[in-house]
Design an enzyme around this catalytic site. Sequence first.
Site, PDB file in Angstrom:
ATOM      1  N   PRO A  28      26.171  39.565  36.818  1.00  0.00           N
ATOM      2  CA  PRO A  28      26.064  39.968  38.417  1.00  0.00           C
ATOM      3  C   PRO A  28      25.424  38.727  39.173  1.00  0.00           C
ATOM      4  O   PRO A  28      25.761  38.326  40.232  1.00  0.00           O
ATOM      5  CB  PRO A  28      25.606  41.160  38.407  1.00  0.00           C
ATOM      6  CG  PRO A  28      25.911  41.881  37.226  1.00  0.00           C
ATOM      7  CD  PRO A  28      25.856  40.858  35.944  1.00  0.00           C
ATOM      8  N   GLY A  35      26.517  33.295  37.784  1.00  0.00           N
ATOM      9  CA  GLY A  35      28.073  32.939  37.565  1.00  0.00           C
ATOM     10  C   GLY A  35      27.903  31.175  37.482  1.00  0.00           C
ATOM     11  O   GLY A  35      27.800  30.855  36.242  1.00  0.00           O
ATOM     12  N   TRP A  57      32.705  39.996  34.936  1.00  0.00           N
ATOM     13  CA  TRP A  57      33.864  39.207  34.903  1.00  0.00           C
ATOM     14  C   TRP A  57      34.576  38.860  33.696  1.00  0.00           C
ATOM     15  O   TRP A  57      35.232  37.927  33.722  1.00  0.00           O
ATOM     16  CB  TRP A  57      33.753  38.056  35.661  1.00  0.00           C
ATOM     17  CG  TRP A  57      33.482  37.976  37.039  1.00  0.00           C
ATOM     18  CD1 TRP A  57      32.160  37.929  37.985  1.00  0.00           C
ATOM     19  CD2 TRP A  57      34.101  38.454  38.133  1.00  0.00           C
ATOM     20  NE1 TRP A  57      32.168  38.162  39.042  1.00  0.00           N
ATOM     21  CE2 TRP A  57      33.573  38.446  39.328  1.00  0.00           C
ATOM     22  CE3 TRP A  57      35.600  38.682  38.343  1.00  0.00           C
ATOM     23  CZ2 TRP A  57      34.130  38.877  40.523  1.00  0.00           C
ATOM     24  CZ3 TRP A  57      36.030  39.242  39.722  1.00  0.00           C
ATOM     25  CH2 TRP A  57      35.423  39.167  40.875  1.00  0.00           C
ATOM     26  N   THR A  67      37.219  38.430  30.874  1.00  0.00           N
ATOM     27  CA  THR A  67      38.716  38.776  30.612  1.00  0.00           C
ATOM     28  C   THR A  67      38.670  39.250  29.149  1.00  0.00           C
ATOM     29  O   THR A  67      37.967  38.989  28.307  1.00  0.00           O
ATOM     30  CB  THR A  67      39.034  37.301  30.503  1.00  0.00           C
ATOM     31  OG1 THR A  67      38.977  36.580  31.783  1.00  0.00           O
ATOM     32  CG2 THR A  67      40.567  37.440  30.119  1.00  0.00           C
ATOM     33  N   GLY A 111      59.827  30.049  53.414  1.00  0.00           N
ATOM     34  CA  GLY A 111      59.944  30.864  54.462  1.00  0.00           C
ATOM     35  C   GLY A 111      59.650  32.311  54.436  1.00  0.00           C
ATOM     36  O   GLY A 111      58.750  32.636  53.682  1.00  0.00           O
ATOM     37  N   GLY A 112      60.522  33.019  55.077  1.00  0.00           N
ATOM     38  CA  GLY A 112      59.970  34.771  55.009  1.00  0.00           C
ATOM     39  C   GLY A 112      60.387  35.076  53.493  1.00  0.00           C
ATOM     40  O   GLY A 112      59.600  35.924  52.874  1.00  0.00           O
ATOM     41  N   GLU A 141      35.585  29.551  35.267  1.00  0.00           N
ATOM     42  CA  GLU A 141      34.552  28.795  34.390  1.00  0.00           C
ATOM     43  C   GLU A 141      34.094  27.538  35.220  1.00  0.00           C
ATOM     44  O   GLU A 141      33.968  26.552  35.088  1.00  0.00           O
ATOM     45  CB  GLU A 141      35.458  28.075  33.466  1.00  0.00           C
ATOM     46  CG  GLU A 141      35.984  29.362  32.345  1.00  0.00           C
ATOM     47  CD  GLU A 141      36.761  28.418  31.244  1.00  0.00           C
ATOM     48  OE1 GLU A 141      37.673  29.139  30.751  1.00  0.00           O
ATOM     49  OE2 GLU A 141      36.355  27.288  30.728  1.00  0.00           O
ATOM     50  N   THR A 148      33.113  26.997  39.779  1.00  0.00           N
ATOM     51  CA  THR A 148      33.997  26.741  40.891  1.00  0.00           C
ATOM     52  C   THR A 148      34.137  25.366  41.308  1.00  0.00           C
ATOM     53  O   THR A 148      33.817  24.330  40.526  1.00  0.00           O
ATOM     54  CB  THR A 148      33.429  27.149  42.144  1.00  0.00           C
ATOM     55  OG1 THR A 148      31.997  26.503  42.373  1.00  0.00           O
ATOM     56  CG2 THR A 148      33.073  28.844  41.959  1.00  0.00           C
TER      57      THR A 148
HETATM   58  C1  FAD Z   1      39.699  36.559  36.904  1.00  0.00           C
HETATM   59  C2  FAD Z   1      38.419  35.962  36.406  1.00  0.00           C
HETATM   60  C3  FAD Z   1      38.219  35.983  35.151  1.00  0.00           C
HETATM   61  C4  FAD Z   1      36.856  35.402  34.593  1.00  0.00           C
HETATM   62  N1  FAD Z   1      36.711  35.454  33.200  1.00  0.00           N
HETATM   63  C5  FAD Z   1      35.482  35.235  32.757  1.00  0.00           C
HETATM   64  C6  FAD Z   1      35.325  35.145  31.077  1.00  0.00           C
HETATM   65  O1  FAD Z   1      36.202  35.583  30.759  1.00  0.00           O
HETATM   66  N2  FAD Z   1      34.113  35.025  31.012  1.00  0.00           N
HETATM   67  C7  FAD Z   1      33.045  34.661  31.759  1.00  0.00           C
HETATM   68  O2  FAD Z   1      31.810  34.651  31.371  1.00  0.00           O
HETATM   69  N3  FAD Z   1      33.189  34.650  32.956  1.00  0.00           N
HETATM   70  C8  FAD Z   1      34.604  34.888  33.546  1.00  0.00           C
HETATM   71  N4  FAD Z   1      34.603  34.840  34.935  1.00  0.00           N
HETATM   72  C9  FAD Z   1      33.536  34.452  35.975  1.00  0.00           C
HETATM   73  C10 FAD Z   1      33.670  33.186  36.454  1.00  0.00           C
HETATM   74  O3  FAD Z   1      33.457  32.338  35.558  1.00  0.00           O
HETATM   75  C11 FAD Z   1      32.453  32.977  37.499  1.00  0.00           C
HETATM   76  O4  FAD Z   1      33.149  33.734  38.642  1.00  0.00           O
HETATM   77  C12 FAD Z   1      32.276  31.681  37.992  1.00  0.00           C
HETATM   78  O5  FAD Z   1      31.441  30.918  37.184  1.00  0.00           O
HETATM   79  C13 FAD Z   1      31.576  31.597  39.397  1.00  0.00           C
HETATM   80  O6  FAD Z   1      30.552  32.399  39.342  1.00  0.00           O
HETATM   81  P1  FAD Z   1      30.277  33.439  40.489  1.00  0.00           P
HETATM   82  O7  FAD Z   1      31.567  34.327  40.646  1.00  0.00           O
HETATM   83  O8  FAD Z   1      28.964  33.971  40.186  1.00  0.00           O
HETATM   84  O9  FAD Z   1      29.973  32.594  41.753  1.00  0.00           O
HETATM   85  P2  FAD Z   1      28.670  32.051  42.532  1.00  0.00           P
HETATM   86  O10 FAD Z   1      27.909  31.165  41.574  1.00  0.00           O
HETATM   87  O11 FAD Z   1      27.701  33.001  43.054  1.00  0.00           O
HETATM   88  O12 FAD Z   1      29.215  30.923  43.559  1.00  0.00           O
HETATM   89  C14 FAD Z   1      29.349  31.454  44.947  1.00  0.00           C
HETATM   90  C15 FAD Z   1      29.640  30.309  45.662  1.00  0.00           C
HETATM   91  O13 FAD Z   1      28.884  29.180  45.595  1.00  0.00           O
HETATM   92  C16 FAD Z   1      29.039  27.934  45.191  1.00  0.00           C
HETATM   93  N5  FAD Z   1      28.177  27.281  44.804  1.00  0.00           N
HETATM   94  C17 FAD Z   1      27.112  28.114  43.664  1.00  0.00           C
HETATM   95  N6  FAD Z   1      26.334  27.025  43.332  1.00  0.00           N
HETATM   96  C18 FAD Z   1      26.642  25.856  44.081  1.00  0.00           C
HETATM   97  C19 FAD Z   1      25.931  24.546  44.170  1.00  0.00           C
HETATM   98  N7  FAD Z   1      24.964  24.098  43.348  1.00  0.00           N
HETATM   99  N8  FAD Z   1      26.266  23.806  45.022  1.00  0.00           N
HETATM  100  C20 FAD Z   1      27.582  24.171  45.850  1.00  0.00           C
HETATM  101  N9  FAD Z   1      27.943  25.431  45.896  1.00  0.00           N
HETATM  102  C21 FAD Z   1      27.626  26.172  44.825  1.00  0.00           C
HETATM  103  C22 FAD Z   1      30.340  28.520  44.547  1.00  0.00           C
HETATM  104  O14 FAD Z   1      31.047  27.004  44.185  1.00  0.00           O
HETATM  105  C23 FAD Z   1      30.882  29.621  45.090  1.00  0.00           C
HETATM  106  O15 FAD Z   1      31.762  29.147  46.239  1.00  0.00           O
HETATM  107  C24 FAD Z   1      35.860  35.242  35.537  1.00  0.00           C
HETATM  108  C25 FAD Z   1      36.075  35.322  36.961  1.00  0.00           C
HETATM  109  C26 FAD Z   1      37.266  35.673  37.277  1.00  0.00           C
HETATM  110  C27 FAD Z   1      37.388  35.636  38.929  1.00  0.00           C
END
Ligand code: FAD
Length: 403
Positions: free
Chosen positions: A131, A134, A161, A163, A359-360, A383, A385
């Site tokens: 939580p 990420g 998160w 999978t 379109g629609g 993995e 963003t």
């Molecule tokens: C469908 C799905 C499947 C997933 N499966 C897995 C899995 O199997 N195993 C696993 O471990 N994880 C999994 N994830 C997690 C995924 O890897 C994370 O959501 C991802 O790493 C982003 O972390 P966060 O959601 O905490 O976003 P955050 O890290 O909180 O980021 C929030 C925003 O801030 C931006 N940001 C953060 N730091 C910076 C920075 N230094 N500079 C600029 N911008 C920044 C980010 O780009 C983003 O826009 C999954 C996620 C989803 C949605």
Amino acid sequence: MTFSLELSEEQTGLRDWVHGFASEVVRPAASEWDEREETPWPVIQEAAKIGLYGFESLATCYADPTGLSLPILNEELFWGDGGIAMAIMGTGLAVAGIFASGTPDQLAEWVPQCYGDADDPEVAAFCSSEPEAGSDVSAMRTRAVYDEAKDEWVLNGQKAWATNGGIANVHVVTAVVDPELKARGQAGFIIPPGTPGLVGGKKIKKHGLRASHTADVYLDDVRVPGSCLLGGKEKLDARLARAREGKKAEGQAAMATFEVTRPTVGAMAVGIARAAYEYALDYAKQRVTFGRPIIENQSIAFTLADMKMEIDAARLLVWRASWMGRNGQKFANAEGSMSKLKAGEVAVWATERAIQILGGNGYTREHPVERMHRDSKIYTIFEGTSEIQRLVMARAISGVHIR
Ligand SMILES: Cc1cc2nc3c(=O)[nH]c(=O)nc-3n(C[C@H](O)[C@H](O)[C@H](O)COP(=O)(O)OP(=O)(O)OC[C@H]3O[C@@H](n4cnc5c(N)ncnc54)[C@H](O)[C@@H]3O)c2cc1C
């Protein structure tokens, strides 16, 4: 050494085989499982029966000296449908985690258990995100403490998160073993099937990839044998000692996995983008407005030309990074990120363009491109963003520690 971009007979054979499965089995089932938001076990079983889901197909891909088989397989499967393909390929992330840090014995013991057998397939999960951790893997809190008397590791924490989290046979979990070392004090662990203390949370209701199960995983005094530490204790101790001395310490469990899988994740996005492009191209040739097919308008034809160019460019970046990775080149810091970044953003853009051309029709839940657009967005998040991929690239090209 000659240079060629021509695919070998094995590679075209693999592509056509997976394409057949994607068009005959995956596509007809896609809408149903997207609506049901459930793991498509019957489709996974069919994939297992023909050898597409399982260790053999992955081993065949890993054996390809060009590194292109894995992106080819992923592109075709995700061309079929992102959600079902993710349900099939999600196990591969856990397997990549074992490959990235595990010993040959650990590979032999655990990888087959990730997949189960063809009649009764299983799935596996890679649990790194939390939580509060990420993008920032160094903020991880899940703790693993060594109980020397019993030669066991005790894990406590919450993963987010994941999978296949909670429904997996094998969970691969990253955890902190030395909090002072931050990301360099982490290690990967196998949590064997049925281990007490590991509980899956409620399945998350997602915007896209709805056939793929995503959930939190809770670890409450989870005890695993010492042999479940990926790479083994000796290697971990040596790595931690190097890190404490301030020396470069490679093999960080979470990052190693994310780095090796970036081009593969890019290939998934390319498959979704290509499918949307093909739907849009076909439709533009058929749909008549103002007395002529809409493709005869330059704005539509040029958009399709741009879509084709961007998708091909993304695929070439994916193939280059895959080739570099397979050939022992240190691709992770720039080229892997570049491939994932380009492919993810192209997929979001191309699927959105396809909706406009349709379109629609494109805006209805009946049409696959609406689902593709929803599915595509994960490839700018999953993995790491797009911002994180840019950060990796910017650091690599500038040599500056940009924050
Ligand atoms: C469908 C799905 C499947 C997933 N499966 C897995 C899995 O199997 N195993 C696993 O471990 N994880 C999994 N994830 C997690 C995924 O890897 C994370 O959501 C991802 O790493 C982003 O972390 P966060 O959601 O905490 O976003 P955050 O890290 O909180 O980021 C929030 C925003 O801030 C931006 N940001 C953060 N730091 C910076 C920075 N230094 N500079 C600029 N911008 C920044 C980010 O780009 C983003 O826009 C999954 C996620 C989803 C949605």
